[in-house]
Design a protein around this motif. Structure first.
Motif, PDB file in Angstrom:
ATOM      1  N   ALA A  71       0.855  -1.190   0.000  1.00  0.00           N
ATOM      2  CA  ALA A  71       0.000   0.000   0.000  1.00  0.00           C
ATOM      3  C   ALA A  71       0.889   1.237   0.000  1.00  0.00           C
ATOM      4  O   ALA A  71       2.061   1.177   0.409  1.00  0.00           O
ATOM      5  N   GLU A  72       0.336   2.328  -0.428  1.00  0.00           N
ATOM      6  CA  GLU A  72       1.077   3.589  -0.453  1.00  0.00           C
ATOM      7  C   GLU A  72       1.564   3.933   0.952  1.00  0.00           C
ATOM      8  O   GLU A  72       0.854   3.739   1.940  1.00  0.00           O
ATOM      9  N   GLY A  73       2.800   4.395   1.026  1.00  0.00           N
ATOM     10  CA  GLY A  73       3.375   4.778   2.302  1.00  0.00           C
ATOM     11  C   GLY A  73       4.086   3.658   3.035  1.00  0.00           C
ATOM     12  O   GLY A  73       4.717   3.903   4.072  1.00  0.00           O
ATOM     13  N   MET A  74       3.983   2.438   2.522  1.00  0.00           N
ATOM     14  CA  MET A  74       4.685   1.312   3.144  1.00  0.00           C
ATOM     15  C   MET A  74       6.036   1.115   2.463  1.00  0.00           C
ATOM     16  O   MET A  74       6.222   1.511   1.312  1.00  0.00           O
ATOM     17  N   MET A  75       6.960   0.501   3.182  1.00  0.00           N
ATOM     18  CA  MET A  75       8.256   0.209   2.583  1.00  0.00           C
ATOM     19  C   MET A  75       8.094  -0.807   1.459  1.00  0.00           C
ATOM     20  O   MET A  75       7.238  -1.693   1.531  1.00  0.00           O
ATOM     21  N   THR A  76       8.946  -0.669   0.455  1.00  0.00           N
ATOM     22  CA  THR A  76       8.989  -1.643  -0.632  1.00  0.00           C
ATOM     23  C   THR A  76       9.780  -2.868  -0.174  1.00  0.00           C
ATOM     24  O   THR A  76      10.397  -2.860   0.898  1.00  0.00           O
ATOM     25  N   THR A  77       9.796  -3.873  -1.014  1.00  0.00           N
ATOM     26  CA  THR A  77      10.572  -5.078  -0.718  1.00  0.00           C
ATOM     27  C   THR A  77      12.041  -4.720  -0.491  1.00  0.00           C
ATOM     28  O   THR A  77      12.642  -5.136   0.502  1.00  0.00           O
ATOM     29  N   ALA A  78      12.625  -3.952  -1.402  1.00  0.00           N
ATOM     30  CA  ALA A  78      14.029  -3.569  -1.269  1.00  0.00           C
ATOM     31  C   ALA A  78      14.251  -2.756   0.003  1.00  0.00           C
ATOM     32  O   ALA A  78      15.263  -2.943   0.706  1.00  0.00           O
ATOM     33  N   GLN A  79      13.336  -1.877   0.321  1.00  0.00           N
ATOM     34  CA  GLN A  79      13.482  -1.053   1.520  1.00  0.00           C
ATOM     35  C   GLN A  79      13.360  -1.887   2.795  1.00  0.00           C
ATOM     36  O   GLN A  79      14.063  -1.621   3.772  1.00  0.00           O
ATOM     37  N   GLN A  80      12.494  -2.906   2.784  1.00  0.00           N
ATOM     38  CA  GLN A  80      12.391  -3.806   3.938  1.00  0.00           C
ATOM     39  C   GLN A  80      13.743  -4.487   4.189  1.00  0.00           C
ATOM     40  O   GLN A  80      14.217  -4.542   5.321  1.00  0.00           O
ATOM     41  N   VAL A  81      14.344  -5.013   3.136  1.00  0.00           N
ATOM     42  CA  VAL A  81      15.629  -5.711   3.283  1.00  0.00           C
ATOM     43  C   VAL A  81      16.713  -4.723   3.698  1.00  0.00           C
ATOM     44  O   VAL A  81      17.531  -5.022   4.583  1.00  0.00           O
ATOM     45  N   ALA A  82      16.716  -3.537   3.106  1.00  0.00           N
ATOM     46  CA  ALA A  82      17.690  -2.511   3.491  1.00  0.00           C
ATOM     47  C   ALA A  82      17.513  -2.130   4.956  1.00  0.00           C
ATOM     48  O   ALA A  82      18.496  -1.934   5.684  1.00  0.00           O
ATOM     49  N   HIS A  83      16.271  -2.026   5.393  1.00  0.00           N
ATOM     50  CA  HIS A  83      15.998  -1.690   6.792  1.00  0.00           C
ATOM     51  C   HIS A  83      16.553  -2.763   7.732  1.00  0.00           C
ATOM     52  O   HIS A  83      17.138  -2.441   8.774  1.00  0.00           O
ATOM     53  N   VAL A  84      16.395  -4.007   7.369  1.00  0.00           N
ATOM     54  CA  VAL A  84      16.943  -5.099   8.186  1.00  0.00           C
ATOM     55  C   VAL A  84      18.466  -4.976   8.247  1.00  0.00           C
ATOM     56  O   VAL A  84      19.067  -5.066   9.326  1.00  0.00           O
ATOM     57  N   ALA A  85      19.093  -4.769   7.109  1.00  0.00           N
ATOM     58  CA  ALA A  85      20.549  -4.622   7.065  1.00  0.00           C
ATOM     59  C   ALA A  85      20.997  -3.434   7.907  1.00  0.00           C
ATOM     60  O   ALA A  85      21.934  -3.544   8.715  1.00  0.00           O
ATOM     61  N   HIS A  86      20.327  -2.317   7.723  1.00  0.00           N
ATOM     62  CA  HIS A  86      20.663  -1.100   8.470  1.00  0.00           C
ATOM     63  C   HIS A  86      20.542  -1.344   9.973  1.00  0.00           C
ATOM     64  O   HIS A  86      21.390  -0.907  10.759  1.00  0.00           O
ATOM     65  N   THR A  87      19.510  -2.060  10.373  1.00  0.00           N
ATOM     66  CA  THR A  87      19.274  -2.279  11.794  1.00  0.00           C
ATOM     67  C   THR A  87      20.316  -3.215  12.409  1.00  0.00           C
ATOM     68  O   THR A  87      20.711  -3.025  13.560  1.00  0.00           O
ATOM     69  N   VAL A  88      20.787  -4.199  11.653  1.00  0.00           N
ATOM     70  CA  VAL A  88      21.883  -5.044  12.151  1.00  0.00           C
ATOM     71  C   VAL A  88      23.103  -4.165  12.407  1.00  0.00           C
ATOM     72  O   VAL A  88      23.705  -4.218  13.491  1.00  0.00           O
ATOM     73  N   ASP A  89      23.458  -3.323  11.437  1.00  0.00           N
ATOM     74  CA  ASP A  89      24.591  -2.407  11.616  1.00  0.00           C
ATOM     75  C   ASP A  89      24.358  -1.477  12.810  1.00  0.00           C
ATOM     76  O   ASP A  89      25.265  -1.234  13.615  1.00  0.00           O
ATOM     77  N   TRP A  90      23.134  -0.963  12.922  1.00  0.00           N
ATOM     78  CA  TRP A  90      22.774  -0.023  13.986  1.00  0.00           C
ATOM     79  C   TRP A  90      22.916  -0.670  15.364  1.00  0.00           C
ATOM     80  O   TRP A  90      23.464  -0.059  16.289  1.00  0.00           O
ATOM     81  N   PHE A  91      22.430  -1.903  15.518  1.00  0.00           N
ATOM     82  CA  PHE A  91      22.580  -2.613  16.791  1.00  0.00           C
ATOM     83  C   PHE A  91      24.054  -2.846  17.111  1.00  0.00           C
ATOM     84  O   PHE A  91      24.486  -2.640  18.257  1.00  0.00           O
ATOM     85  N   MET A  92      24.813  -3.297  16.133  1.00  0.00           N
ATOM     86  CA  MET A  92      26.216  -3.597  16.377  1.00  0.00           C
ATOM     87  C   MET A  92      27.003  -2.337  16.732  1.00  0.00           C
ATOM     88  O   MET A  92      27.908  -2.384  17.558  1.00  0.00           O
ATOM     89  N   GLU A  93      26.664  -1.235  16.124  1.00  0.00           N
ATOM     90  CA  GLU A  93      27.349   0.026  16.442  1.00  0.00           C
ATOM     91  C   GLU A  93      26.882   0.565  17.788  1.00  0.00           C
ATOM     92  O   GLU A  93      27.684   0.899  18.655  1.00  0.00           O
TER      93      GLU A  93
END
Length: 159
Positions: free
Chosen positions: A35-57
């Motif tokens: 739906a409009e305003g939701m993350m796309t598939t690529a953005q969901q995966v990027a968000h997961v990657a970003h959050t792993v980095d964010w937790f580790m940092e």
């Protein structure tokens, strides 16, 4: 078994389950959003990657976690390629595992800096949080897959 070895095993499991759950998503699904305003598939995966980095940092920084949510969102929302988002996820997981592999247990029992996110908790608490967060998004991505007529694989065993 040391805490570092246990954390490493948990990261490996998170990595495998996420990749298995999402492997049937293809590059053509990159820009799909339910739906409009939701993350796309690529953005969901990027968000997961970003959050792993964010937790580790954040768990190991003297000042704790970076809470500049607007900046974090800007980075993630810029992703339009599932392939590039997956590459980031692979790098994030590899970097996390490499960092943990070199740690002593006393580093993992050290406390996260005081603050609104896990402040005062032992650093090893982030591995459960990474697991929970990643599981949440792989679940969302299996819904994305089904909305595209793609059957998501079973995450808990390679079939």
């Amino acid at each position: 078994m040391s805490m570092a070895e246990q954390a490493l095993m948990q990261l490996q499991t998170v990595h495998e389950f996420f990749n298995r759950s999402t492997r049937n998503l293809k590059e053509e699904h990159s820009t799909f959003a339910p739906a409009e305003g939701m993350m796309t598939t690529a953005q969901q995966v990027a968000h997961v990657a970003h959050t792993v980095d964010w937790f580790m940092e954040g768990a190991f920084r003297p000042e704790g976690f970076d809470t500049n949510w607007e900046e974090h969102a800007k980075i993630v929302m810029g992703y339009t390629s599932l392939e590039k988002a997956r590459a980031w996820f692979e790098d994030a997981m590899s970097n996390a595992k490499a960092k943990v592999a070199e740690m002593e247990d006393d580093e993992l029992f050290g406390l996260i800096a005081n603050g609104p996110i896990m402040g005062g908790a032992p650093r090893l608490a982030i591995f459960g949080a990474i697991n929970d967060h990643t599981a949440h998004h792989r679940g969302a991505l299996t819904v994305y897959a089904r909305l595209n007529g793609v059957v998501p694989p079973m995450p808990y065993m390679d079939m």
